[in-house]
Design an enzyme around this catalytic site. Structure first.
Site, PDB file in Angstrom:
ATOM      1  N   PHE A   3       4.369   1.800  -4.204  1.00 17.04           N
ATOM      2  CA  PHE A   3       3.659   0.535  -4.344  1.00 17.04           C
ATOM      3  C   PHE A   3       4.686  -0.556  -4.613  1.00 17.04           C
ATOM      4  CE2 PHE A   3       1.440  -2.881  -6.466  1.00 17.04           C
ATOM      5  CZ  PHE A   3       0.339  -3.042  -5.635  1.00 17.04           C
ATOM      6  N   GLU A   4       4.614  -1.644  -3.852  1.00 13.19           N
ATOM      7  CA  GLU A   4       5.581  -2.733  -4.015  1.00 13.19           C
ATOM      8  C   GLU A   4       5.117  -3.650  -5.118  1.00 13.19           C
ATOM      9  OE1 GLU A   4       8.693  -4.164  -4.086  1.00 13.19           O
ATOM     10  OE2 GLU A   4       8.788  -3.555  -1.977  1.00 13.19           O
ATOM     11  N   GLU A   7       6.991  -9.460  -6.115  1.00 10.28           N
ATOM     12  CA  GLU A   7       6.004 -10.449  -5.697  1.00 10.28           C
ATOM     13  C   GLU A   7       6.498 -11.506  -4.721  1.00 10.28           C
ATOM     14  OE1 GLU A   7       6.572 -10.150  -9.185  1.00 10.28           O
ATOM     15  OE2 GLU A   7       4.646  -9.522 -10.041  1.00 10.28           O
ATOM     16  N   LEU A  54      -6.025 -10.884 -10.203  1.00 15.88           N
ATOM     17  CA  LEU A  54      -6.250 -10.394  -8.840  1.00 15.88           C
ATOM     18  C   LEU A  54      -5.983  -8.896  -8.738  1.00 15.88           C
ATOM     19  CD1 LEU A  54      -4.411 -13.227  -6.823  1.00 15.88           C
ATOM     20  CD2 LEU A  54      -6.730 -13.220  -7.799  1.00 15.88           C
ATOM     21  N   CYS A  71       1.591  -9.315  -5.181  1.00 15.79           N
ATOM     22  CA  CYS A  71       2.509  -8.205  -4.937  1.00 15.79           C
ATOM     23  C   CYS A  71       1.946  -7.315  -3.827  1.00 15.79           C
ATOM     24  CB  CYS A  71       2.724  -7.419  -6.227  1.00 15.79           C
ATOM     25  SG  CYS A  71       1.219  -6.673  -6.868  1.00 15.79           S
ATOM     26  N   PHE A 201      -5.011  -0.607 -14.132  1.00 19.16           N
ATOM     27  CA  PHE A 201      -5.371  -0.029 -12.841  1.00 19.16           C
ATOM     28  C   PHE A 201      -5.358   1.502 -12.921  1.00 19.16           C
ATOM     29  CE2 PHE A 201      -3.964  -4.299 -12.052  1.00 19.16           C
ATOM     30  CZ  PHE A 201      -4.787  -4.754 -11.032  1.00 19.16           C
ATOM     31  N   SER A 207      -2.045  -5.464 -15.379  1.00 20.00           N
ATOM     32  CA  SER A 207      -1.876  -6.911 -15.186  1.00 20.00           C
ATOM     33  C   SER A 207      -2.454  -7.657 -16.367  1.00 20.00           C
ATOM     34  CB  SER A 207      -2.607  -7.367 -13.923  1.00 20.00           C
ATOM     35  OG  SER A 207      -1.900  -7.015 -12.772  1.00 20.00           O
ATOM     36  N   HIS A 220       2.849  -8.324 -14.893  1.00 16.86           N
ATOM     37  CA  HIS A 220       2.387  -7.334 -13.915  1.00 16.86           C
ATOM     38  C   HIS A 220       3.310  -6.133 -13.960  1.00 16.86           C
ATOM     39  CE1 HIS A 220      -0.519 -10.174 -12.552  1.00 16.86           C
ATOM     40  NE2 HIS A 220       0.425 -11.102 -12.529  1.00 16.86           N
ATOM     41  N   GLU A 224       5.342   3.011 -11.197  1.00 21.14           N
ATOM     42  CA  GLU A 224       5.634   4.156 -10.330  1.00 21.14           C
ATOM     43  C   GLU A 224       7.108   4.534 -10.395  1.00 21.14           C
ATOM     44  OE1 GLU A 224       3.448   1.883  -9.658  1.00 21.14           O
ATOM     45  OE2 GLU A 224       1.757   2.739  -8.563  1.00 21.14           O
TER      46      GLU A 224
END
Lengths: 317, 317
Positions: A3-4, A7, A54, A71, A201, A207, A220, A224
């Site tokens: 996951f990137e 941002e 978001l 992101c 999440f 976040s 944020h 990972e």
């Protein structure tokens, strides 16, 4: 799992004559966010600012400007296009677009150069890179228009890589509640008196948006293991320099490396790059005056290597 | 102008019972190269090795193994598939696949993880990363099969970033002939007695293959300003360590940063990472024993920063 966390960001200021951007309302901003391929999860407000949390980062809306940070694989330039379907580009007083050092650029829909070409279909702008291409770096595009930011229009961005210790432990643990995270880390109390909204999440990622009057800070976390990353950003008053804020944030996340980016109105002569952090070495210092009214500094710091490392096994390809 | 100089590499050893790989002939190897989306430009031979100069880097073929190095947007895993249409995978004794630190990963057809998944459809392998994901790093995949390399089976790879001085001047100059480049840099004389083949690309870029018996060295220069890069690789005898070769190569290219990767048969106990280069700081040292018979070291060195830099203007987006 890839996951990137890194941002894209846009800050866009409009002419006051177009009226308050906040009054455009939540459905308007939801549409803008959707065009970036993200969703609004929740929203809080202070007297000066609406803060949208978001699915991929954050959007802050003031009367005369907005800051949107996204992101993952979001398409932030599309969100700018969407905004310009309602607000004329002739009423845009300032636009600054950034793309940060990415872990997995291959998975992005566009690269910075493509984004610039698209932005240059809407505006006339200048593009630059802070730092070497083979090293930590920040890409920045700004509209070529003179702009005079107010004296307190400062922003600090702290990008943290490869979390260690408590930072790694708490945030990489799966399925934690946001209550537990707040309790263990006090991320909601980095500054006093802020109204806080946050989201944990599944299975991991966190976040936080915080507002107080016209001030905000936002965090944020992408924990990972293949590329753990945290961004912190705030427009908090920097009269005592960036270091007090930086130390507070580093203490929570304990990264192996971090970048500090500071925007100030041109000519304030603060040396935001002129500090050392115990245990870290400063590798890169870039300072640049932008013709749109800001001085920007970028520094990259890494924890001094202790020993010979082994290679990292990649088990989840 | 964006061109990815950074390479993918495969080294593949076959069981001698399949016969000489050189005897498969040029048309066979041209087909393998084409599947990587590259072309053979020229070929030279020594008694032990055929050296193909490619539109994107190089291919060296010995009787029992081959090394293929490809840059740009090539698809090296496809070339391995093509090779296996003729040679059974059961006759593959060793396979090592690498992907180096990329400048523009967004423009690649696959990332390392995707390559690993595809390789694991052909082999059973192990994947690892040397260095942090947010920093200079090397990705490596190897087949899970015990292999006993001969005592002189060493390889050194020197990856150089951000050329300065003579290195920058000579190689970034447009439309130079390979004769001029050789004359000014002596890249054809880094070691004595080699048979050399080279190519100067238009408007810029330079490749060199050199062979002597079973030995080779190869150089690939991507001088584009947005990410200048040179790779040097050789299986030259390393009994005096990597430093004499390294110093000779650094003198020509004068990079701001470089990585050194050394493969040796396991257990030789040479400390290929244990050196310093004047003016440079070593940032990363990774050593790893591979279960397929090699010890690998990776070090990343950067020129000590002298001063505050300005941002780099990007004019060609």
């Amino acid at each position: 799992m890839i996951f990137e966390g890194s941002e894209k960001k846009v800050e866009l200021v409009v002419d006051p004559k177009v009226g308050s951007l906040r009054k455009l309302g939540r459905p308007f901003w939801e549409k803008v966010v959707e065009r970036a391929e993200a969703q609004v999860l929740s929203m809080i407000s202070s007297e000066g600012c609406d803060a949208y949390l978001l699915s991929e980062s954050s959007l802050f809306v003031w009367d005369e400007y907005f800051t949107m940070i996204t992101c993952g694989q979001t398409t932030l330039v599309n969100a700018i296009s969407q905004f310009l379907e309602t607000i004329s580009k002739d009423d845009v007083l300032s636009l600054i677009f950034e793309r940060k050092n990415e872990y997995f650029p291959r998975h992005q829909h566009t690269d910075f150069y493509e984004d610039c070409r698209r932005l240059n279909n809407m505006f006339s702008g200048t593009a630059m890179r802070f730092g070497h291409a083979d090293d930590h770096h920040l890409y920045l595009y700004h509209m070529n228009k003179a702009y005079l930011p107010s004296a307190d229009d400062c922003t600090v961005e702290i990008l943290m890589y490869d979390l260690q210790g408590q930072g790694k432990e708490i945030f990489s643990c799966f399925n934690q509640s946001s209550e537990t995270i707040r309790e263990k880390t006090k991320v909601d109390q980095i500054f006093p008196g802020f109204h806080v909204d946050d989201h944990a999440f599944r299975p991991c990622g966190y976040s936080l948006n915080a507002v107080r009057g016209k001030e905000y800070y936002t965090i944020h976390v992408t924990p990972e293991e293949n590329g753990s990353y945290v961004s912190f950003e705030s427009n908090i008053n920097l009269e005592h320099g960036v270091q007090p804020t930086l130390m507070r944030v580093l203490e929570v996340f304990q990264p192996n490396a971090f970048d500090v980016i500071v925007f100030r109105p041109s000519g304030q002569k603060e040396k935001d790059y002129d500090f050392e952090v115990n245990g870290f070495q400063k590798k890169t210092t870039v300072i640049q005056k932008l013709s749109c009214g800001y001085d920007v500094s970028f520094t990259y710091h890494f924890r001094k290597p202790k020993e010979i490392q082994a290679a990292t096994l990649l088990e989840d390809f």
